[in-house]
Design an enzyme around this catalytic site. Structure first.
Site, PDB file in Angstrom:
ATOM      1  N   GLU A  51       0.843  -1.200   0.000  1.00  0.00           N
ATOM      2  CA  GLU A  51       0.000   0.000   0.000  1.00  0.00           C
ATOM      3  C   GLU A  51       0.872   1.242   0.000  1.00  0.00           C
ATOM      4  O   GLU A  51       1.837   1.306   0.766  1.00  0.00           O
ATOM      5  CB  GLU A  51      -0.880   0.028   1.269  1.00  0.00           C
ATOM      6  CG  GLU A  51      -1.755  -1.184   1.443  1.00  0.00           C
ATOM      7  CD  GLU A  51      -2.440  -1.201   2.819  1.00  0.00           C
ATOM      8  OE1 GLU A  51      -2.422  -0.160   3.521  1.00  0.00           O
ATOM      9  OE2 GLU A  51      -2.970  -2.253   3.176  1.00  0.00           O
ATOM     10  N   LYS A 106       2.304   4.574   1.174  1.00  0.00           N
ATOM     11  CA  LYS A 106       2.281   5.154   2.517  1.00  0.00           C
ATOM     12  C   LYS A 106       2.006   6.645   2.383  1.00  0.00           C
ATOM     13  O   LYS A 106       2.884   7.424   2.012  1.00  0.00           O
ATOM     14  CB  LYS A 106       3.614   4.897   3.225  1.00  0.00           C
ATOM     15  CG  LYS A 106       3.603   5.347   4.678  1.00  0.00           C
ATOM     16  CD  LYS A 106       4.859   4.850   5.384  1.00  0.00           C
ATOM     17  CE  LYS A 106       4.894   5.207   6.853  1.00  0.00           C
ATOM     18  NZ  LYS A 106       4.808   6.629   7.128  1.00  0.00           N
ATOM     19  N   ASP A 141       1.317  10.454   3.231  1.00  0.00           N
ATOM     20  CA  ASP A 141       1.970  11.328   4.188  1.00  0.00           C
ATOM     21  C   ASP A 141       0.963  12.359   4.679  1.00  0.00           C
ATOM     22  O   ASP A 141       0.795  13.417   4.082  1.00  0.00           O
ATOM     23  CB  ASP A 141       3.154  12.012   3.492  1.00  0.00           C
ATOM     24  CG  ASP A 141       4.185  12.453   4.495  1.00  0.00           C
ATOM     25  OD1 ASP A 141       4.008  12.159   5.685  1.00  0.00           O
ATOM     26  OD2 ASP A 141       5.167  13.095   4.071  1.00  0.00           O
ATOM     27  N   TYR A 151      -6.995   2.508   5.544  1.00  0.00           N
ATOM     28  CA  TYR A 151      -6.011   1.442   5.344  1.00  0.00           C
ATOM     29  C   TYR A 151      -6.082   0.330   6.370  1.00  0.00           C
ATOM     30  O   TYR A 151      -5.281  -0.597   6.334  1.00  0.00           O
ATOM     31  CB  TYR A 151      -4.587   1.994   5.263  1.00  0.00           C
ATOM     32  CG  TYR A 151      -4.119   2.810   6.448  1.00  0.00           C
ATOM     33  CD1 TYR A 151      -3.999   2.242   7.708  1.00  0.00           C
ATOM     34  CD2 TYR A 151      -3.779   4.147   6.283  1.00  0.00           C
ATOM     35  CE1 TYR A 151      -3.568   2.986   8.788  1.00  0.00           C
ATOM     36  CE2 TYR A 151      -3.342   4.909   7.363  1.00  0.00           C
ATOM     37  CZ  TYR A 151      -3.243   4.319   8.610  1.00  0.00           C
ATOM     38  OH  TYR A 151      -2.817   5.050   9.675  1.00  0.00           O
ATOM     39  N   LYS A 175      10.746   3.036   3.188  1.00  0.00           N
ATOM     40  CA  LYS A 175      10.688   4.479   2.960  1.00  0.00           C
ATOM     41  C   LYS A 175      11.400   4.881   1.659  1.00  0.00           C
ATOM     42  O   LYS A 175      12.390   4.287   1.264  1.00  0.00           O
ATOM     43  CB  LYS A 175      11.350   5.210   4.131  1.00  0.00           C
ATOM     44  CG  LYS A 175      10.678   4.968   5.474  1.00  0.00           C
ATOM     45  CD  LYS A 175       9.296   5.569   5.552  1.00  0.00           C
ATOM     46  CE  LYS A 175       9.297   7.044   5.876  1.00  0.00           C
ATOM     47  NZ  LYS A 175       9.581   7.381   7.248  1.00  0.00           N
ATOM     48  N   CYS A 196      24.832  46.688  -9.176  1.00  0.00           N
ATOM     49  CA  CYS A 196      25.062  45.388  -9.812  1.00  0.00           C
ATOM     50  C   CYS A 196      26.385  44.790  -9.326  1.00  0.00           C
ATOM     51  O   CYS A 196      27.419  45.457  -9.380  1.00  0.00           O
ATOM     52  CB  CYS A 196      25.077  45.561 -11.324  1.00  0.00           C
ATOM     53  SG  CYS A 196      25.549  44.061 -12.184  1.00  0.00           S
ATOM     54  N   CYS A 255      28.731  44.874 -12.715  1.00  0.00           N
ATOM     55  CA  CYS A 255      29.189  46.079 -13.412  1.00  0.00           C
ATOM     56  C   CYS A 255      28.994  47.339 -12.580  1.00  0.00           C
ATOM     57  O   CYS A 255      29.309  48.438 -13.028  1.00  0.00           O
ATOM     58  CB  CYS A 255      28.471  46.231 -14.757  1.00  0.00           C
ATOM     59  SG  CYS A 255      26.756  46.719 -14.568  1.00  0.00           S
ATOM     60  N   CYS A 275      19.565  44.991 -12.987  1.00  0.00           N
ATOM     61  CA  CYS A 275      20.743  45.817 -13.211  1.00  0.00           C
ATOM     62  C   CYS A 275      20.433  46.724 -14.388  1.00  0.00           C
ATOM     63  O   CYS A 275      19.912  46.278 -15.406  1.00  0.00           O
ATOM     64  CB  CYS A 275      21.930  44.914 -13.530  1.00  0.00           C
ATOM     65  SG  CYS A 275      23.247  45.755 -14.426  1.00  0.00           S
ATOM     66  N   CYS A 318      26.918  45.780 -19.080  1.00  0.00           N
ATOM     67  CA  CYS A 318      27.142  44.846 -17.976  1.00  0.00           C
ATOM     68  C   CYS A 318      27.636  43.520 -18.547  1.00  0.00           C
ATOM     69  O   CYS A 318      26.918  42.852 -19.288  1.00  0.00           O
ATOM     70  CB  CYS A 318      25.844  44.635 -17.200  1.00  0.00           C
ATOM     71  SG  CYS A 318      26.009  43.353 -15.940  1.00  0.00           S
TER      72      CYS A 318
HETATM   73  S1  IVH Z   1      -0.661   0.758   8.771  1.00  0.00           S
HETATM   74  C1  IVH Z   1      -0.126  -1.249  12.722  1.00  0.00           C
HETATM   75  N1  IVH Z   1      -0.952   1.608   6.301  1.00  0.00           N
HETATM   76  O1  IVH Z   1       2.210   5.570   8.565  1.00  0.00           O
HETATM   77  C2  IVH Z   1      -0.155  -0.611  11.392  1.00  0.00           C
HETATM   78  N2  IVH Z   1      -0.068   3.107   7.924  1.00  0.00           N
HETATM   79  O2  IVH Z   1       4.100   4.664  11.292  1.00  0.00           O
HETATM   80  C3  IVH Z   1      -0.278   0.832  11.463  1.00  0.00           C
HETATM   81  N3  IVH Z   1       0.412   5.343   7.044  1.00  0.00           N
HETATM   82  O3  IVH Z   1       0.906   6.391  11.658  1.00  0.00           O
HETATM   83  C4  IVH Z   1      -0.285   1.614  10.247  1.00  0.00           C
HETATM   84  N4  IVH Z   1      -0.265   4.968   4.981  1.00  0.00           N
HETATM   85  O4  IVH Z   1      -0.278   7.323   9.656  1.00  0.00           O
HETATM   86  C5  IVH Z   1      -0.552   1.916   7.553  1.00  0.00           C
HETATM   87  N5  IVH Z   1      -1.300   2.242   4.100  1.00  0.00           N
HETATM   88  C6  IVH Z   1      -0.902   2.543   5.342  1.00  0.00           C
HETATM   89  C7  IVH Z   1      -0.416   3.827   5.678  1.00  0.00           C
HETATM   90  C8  IVH Z   1       0.005   4.068   6.986  1.00  0.00           C
HETATM   91  C9  IVH Z   1       0.235   5.873   5.824  1.00  0.00           C
HETATM   92  C10 IVH Z   1       0.976   6.083   8.207  1.00  0.00           C
HETATM   93  C11 IVH Z   1       0.120   6.020   9.427  1.00  0.00           C
HETATM   94  C12 IVH Z   1       1.005   5.564  10.545  1.00  0.00           C
HETATM   95  C13 IVH Z   1       2.375   5.638   9.946  1.00  0.00           C
HETATM   96  C14 IVH Z   1       3.180   4.433  10.349  1.00  0.00           C
END
Ligand code: IVH
Length: 677
Positions: free
Chosen positions: A117, A119, A121, A229, A318, A412, A415, A430, A436
Site C-alpha cells: 500500500e 504510505k 503522508d 487502510y 521508505k 550590480c 558592473c 541591473c 554589464c
Molecule cells: S498501517 C499497525 N498503512 O504511517 C499498522 N499506515 O508509522 C499501522 N500510514 O501512523 C499503520 N499509509 O499514519 C498503515 N497504508 C498505510 C499507511 C500508513 C500511511 C501512516 C500512518 C502511521 C504511519 C506508520
C-alpha cells in the site's frame, strides 16, 4: 412543527440516497456522474425540505457536514485499541531481513503474500461507527490518547457519515490517513500569499493544521481527503480474513481505498512494486513517503503478533527523503540576460530527493523577506523528483546570534550600475544593459543556443572566457572572430577553433523567427517569435509596428508588446541588428499571402513528463505559435502527446487511446521541420 406526509417523506428519503450516491461517486470513486450545478440543485432541494421539516434532520444527512459552534479546545480521547506505528526499512537489505524474520517466525518455507500500500503522508486518524453511523473521529496522538476531531472529520466528504451497502457492522473502527492532495495544497498556499498570511511548508503540515481548527467551518474549506487502510475494531457478521479482503469490504462500506494497492506473491514482487512507484511517485495527486507491506493473511498476522509498539507483520519501506535540513552558507547575486538580479543560496551540500543539493534559488527580495532568512541559518530544503530544490523554511529555533541578515545589493555585483526595481515587478534589475558583462555573456549564450542561431561548439565557458578577455563585447563580434583569437584560450584546440568558425559561418543562414528569438527581447520566447514572424513577415515590419498593431496579433499581450516596442526603439539594439545583417546574417522574409501560417491549427497537443532541452512552457509556446491548442489532459480529441521522463497517467491514457506519442528528440525534429521550411 409541520407534519410531513408520506409522499413527501418518500421524496426526502429518495433525495438523501441520491445525493449520498453522487457524493460517493464524486469524492470516493472519482467518477462524477452529474455536473456540479446539478448536485448543488439537489442539495438546495434537500435543505429547503429540511427547513420546512427540521424534525427530519439527523446527524447523517448530507446537509450536516458543517455544523455546531466552534470548540474552545479539543477533548482528549483514549483509543480502545492502541494505534501502533510501523517499523521502517530504508533499503532493500533491511526489507529482506524483515522477510526472513517473518518466514522464520512462521516456520514456513512457502512464500508469504504481502499487500503493498502506498504510505500516504498525512495525519493518522481513527473513525468510529455504531450501527453504521459515524459517532466519533480522533487523531492518533501518542497512539493511546488522541484528540476528538469528530466535527472536523465530518466535513471531509470521503468519510461517510453513514456506512453504505447491506452488510453494515454493529461496530466498526476504521483507521486511515487524512491528507491534502497537492493541488489543494498549492491553492491554499497561493491564497495565503495573496492575503499576506503564513504559508504551509508541505501538504502534511497543511493537513495537520486544517484538522487542528477549532471552527469546523474553516476545515470544511480545505479539500482534505481520507484514505482507509485498516480496521481497529469490527463487530459484525462479515469478517474478512485478509488485508485485501478487508480493504475491499471498507470500499463497499463507502470508504476511499487507494487504487494503487497491489497483492505481491513474495518479497521480490514487493521490491518491483517499490521501484515502480518510486519513479511514479511524483505523478500521484498526493505525497507518499514510502510503501507499507502487510502480510496479507490475518491468520498469519495473528501468529506473528507485535513487538512493543509495532506489528511484526508489517513494515514501511521508505523513499529517500524529499526534505532535509542544512545550513545557508552564503547568498550570491546572479545577473541574468535581462538584468534580473537573482539571489542564489549556497548551501552546505545535503542529500535530498535522491541528489546532492548545494544551491537553491531564493527568487527575489520578497522571498528573502518572506522566509526571513539569514546567512548561517539552518534551513529546510525540499526537492521532489526532478523539481528544482527550494528552501521552504528557516528553523528559527536553531538560529545563531551571529546569523547575518541578507542585504539586497543596490548596485550590480558585476558592473556596479544601479539596481532598480519597478513597482509592477518583484524582480530587481541591473540597469547596465549591454555595458554589464554579465548581461552580455547571457545574451551571447542565448543568441548562440541550440534553438536560437545554434552555434555548435560555443559553450558557456567559452563565452565567459571571450567576454572576460574582452575579445567580444556583443553578439556582433562573434562574426569577426579569428583563429588567432581563439587558439590561445583555455581548452580550445586548433581543430575545435576551426570547427567553431565554420559553425559561426553556418549560423548566418537562419530564419526570421529564430533571429527574433535570438535577439532575446524580454517576454519573447520561441513561440511568440514565430507568431511575430508569421504575422508581420519581415524584421522591418516588426520594428516599425505600433503598439496597437502588435496588440492586434492574437497571443501578444500588452506587456510583451511594450517590451517589443522598447527593444526596437532602442538605438543600441537597432545598430546591433543592422551590424549583424552587415556581417551576413540573413533570412528569407515571409510572404504573408502565400504561406500557411498555422500548420498545426485544429490539433490539440498534450505535454507530459519533464523535458530537457526546452521547458514545458517553451514547448507550449512554440505549439501555440504553430496554431495548435495545448491541453492538460489526454482525451480522444488529443492529436499528439509529447512525453518526457516521469510521464505517468497521461502517457498511459494516450497509449490506451492509441494517440501518437513522441519523445523530446522526436518532438524537436518535428518542430525543426516546420521552422526550417
Ligand atoms: S498501517 C499497525 N498503512 O504511517 C499498522 N499506515 O508509522 C499501522 N500510514 O501512523 C499503520 N499509509 O499514519 C498503515 N497504508 C498505510 C499507511 C500508513 C500511511 C501512516 C500512518 C502511521 C504511519 C506508520
Amino acid at each position: 412543527m409541520n407534519d410531513i406526509n408520506a409522499a413527501e417523506m418518500a421524496d426526502y428519503r429518495q433525495l438523501v440516497g441520491e445525493i449520498r450516491g453522487h457524493a460517493h461517486r464524486y469524492f470516493v470513486l472519482d467518477e462524477p456522474s452529474i455536473p456540479d450545478a446539478e448536485y448543488d440543485r439537489l442539495m438546495r432541494r434537500l435543505q429547503s425540505i429540511e427547513e420546512r421539516y427540521p424534525q427530519l434532520i439527523d446527524a447523517t444527512s448530507p446537509s450536516q457536514r458543517v455544523g455546531g459552534e466552534p470548540l474552545s479546545e479539543f477533548t482528549q480521547l483514549r483509543h480502545e485499541v492502541p494505534m501502533l506505528s510501523l517499523d521502517n526499512a530504508f533499503d532493500a537489505e533491511s526489507l529482506s531481513d524483515f522477510g526472513r524474520r517473518v518466514t522464520e517466525r512462521l516456520n514456513q518455507s512457502a512464500d508469504v503474500a504481502y499487500l503493498c500500500e502506498p504510505k500516504l503522508d498525512g495525519v493518522a486518524v481513527s473513525v468510529l461507527y455504531r450501527e453504521g453511523v459515524l459517532v466519533r473521529a480522533a487523531t492518533r496522538g501518542d497512539g493511546f490518547v488522541g484528540e476528538d476531531i469528530t466535527a472536523n472529520a465530518k466535513t471531509i466528504h470521503s468519510i461517510p457519515l453513514r456506512l453504505h451497502g447491506v452488510s453494515v457492522p454493529e461496530l466498526l473502527e476504521v483507521r486511515g490517513e487524512i491528507y491534502l492532495p497537492r493541488d489543494g495544497f498549492a491553492r491554499l498556499n497561493a491564497t495565503a500569499i495573496e492575503r499576506g498570511e503564513k504559508t504551509f511548508v508541505n501538504p502534511r503540515n497543511a493537513a495537520a493544521g486544517s484538522l487542528r481548527q477549532l471552527d469546523c467551518a474553516v476545515t470544511a474549506k480545505r479539500p482534505l481527503e481520507m484514505c482507509a487502510y485498516g480496521v481497529g475494531q469490527l463487530d459484525g457478521e462479515r469478517q474478512p480474513d485478509t488485508q485485501l479482503g478487508m480493504l475491499q469490504y471498507l470500499g463497499e462500506l463507502g470508504f476511499l481505498i487507494n487504487p494503487h494497492i497491489f497483492l505481491a506473491a513474495d518479497l521480490i514482487q514487493c521490491e518491483a512494486y517499490y521501484a515502480d512507484l518510486a519513479v511514479r511517485r511524483n505523478t500521484l495527486a498526493y505525497d507518499i513517503d514510502g510503501i507499507v507491506y502487510k502480510v496479507n493473511a490475518f491468520e498469519l498476522q495473528r501468529r506473528l503478533g507485535f513487538v512493543t509498539r509495532s506489528p511484526r507483520w508489517a513494515i514501511a519501506r521508505k523513499f529517500p527523503a524529499e526534505e532535509e535540513i542544512t545550513r545557508l552558507l552564503a547568498v550570491e547575486f546572479q545577473v541574468g540576460r535581462t538584468g534580473a538580479v537573482t539571489p542564489v543560496a549556497r548551501l552546505e551540500p545535503v542529500f535530498v530527493g535522491g541528489v546532492t543539493v548545494s544551491n537553491a534559488t531564493l527568487h527575489n527580495a520578497d522571498e528573502i523577506a518572506r522566509l526571513d532568512i539569514r546567512v548561517g541559518d539552518s534551513v529546510i530544503v525540499r526537492r521532489a523528483g526532478d523539481v528544482i530544490p527550494k528552501i521552504v523554511k528557516v528553523v528559527f529555533e536553531k538560529r545563531l546570534t551571529d546569523a547575518v541578515p541578507i542585504r539586497f545589493p543596490a548596485s550590480c555585483p558585476v558592473c556596479n550600475s544601479p539596481v532598480e526595481q519597478t513597482l509592477d515587478e518583484a524582480i530587481a534589475r541591473c540597469t547596465g544593459g549591454l555595458f554589464c558583462p554579465a548581461q552580455v555573456k547571457q545574451a551571447i549564450k542565448h543568441f548562440a543556443s541550440r534553438r536560437a542561431l545554434d552555434i555548435d561548439g560555443l559553450g558557456d565557458r567559452l563565452v565567459e572566457q571571450l567576454v572576460d578577455a574582452k575579445c567580444i563585447h556583443s553578439v556582433v563580434d562573434l562574426y569577426t572572430l579569428e583563429l588567432a583569437t581563439l587558439t590561445p584560450l583555455e581548452r580550445v584546440g586548433a581543430k575545435s577553433a576551426s570547427n567553431l568558425l565554420v559553425a559561426i559561418e553556418k549560423s548566418k543562414n537562419t530564419t526570421l523567427a529564430k533571429f527574433l528569438y535570438a535577439l532575446g527581447i524580454r517576454e519573447v520566447g520561441e513561440g511568440s517569435a514565430l507568431l511575430l514572424a508569421n504575422s508581420f513577415g519581415s524584421l522591418e515590419a516588426i520594428a516599425d509596428a505600433s503598439g496597437d498593431e502588435l496588440l492586434d496579433v492574437e497571443g501578444i499581450g500588452p506587456i510583451m508588446a511594450r517590451h517589443i516596442r522598447d527593444f526596437f526603439t532602442n538605438p543600441d539594439a537597432r545598430s546591433i541588428m543592422r551590424a549583424l545583417q552587415e556581417k551576413g546574417v540573413r533570412w528569407a522574409d515571409i510572404d504573408l499571402n502565400a504561406s500557411v501560417q498555422t500548420p498545426l491549427r485544429a490539433q490539440t497537443w498534450v505535454l507530459t513528463g519533464s523535458l530537457q532541452e526546452m521547458s514545458r512552457a517553451e514547448a507550449k509556446e512554440v505549439l501555440l505559435g504553430l496554431g495548435a491548442k495545448v491541453s492538460s489532459s489526454v482525451s480522444v480529441q488529443t492529436s499528439h502527446v509529447v512525453a518526457g521522463p516521469g510521464a505517468g497517467s497521461k502517457l498511459r491514457q494516450a497509449e490506451t487511446l492509441a494517440i501518437p506519442i513522441m519523445d523530446e528528440q522526436q518532438f524537436i525534429a518535428f518542430l525543426d521541420a516546420y521552422n526550417d521550411a
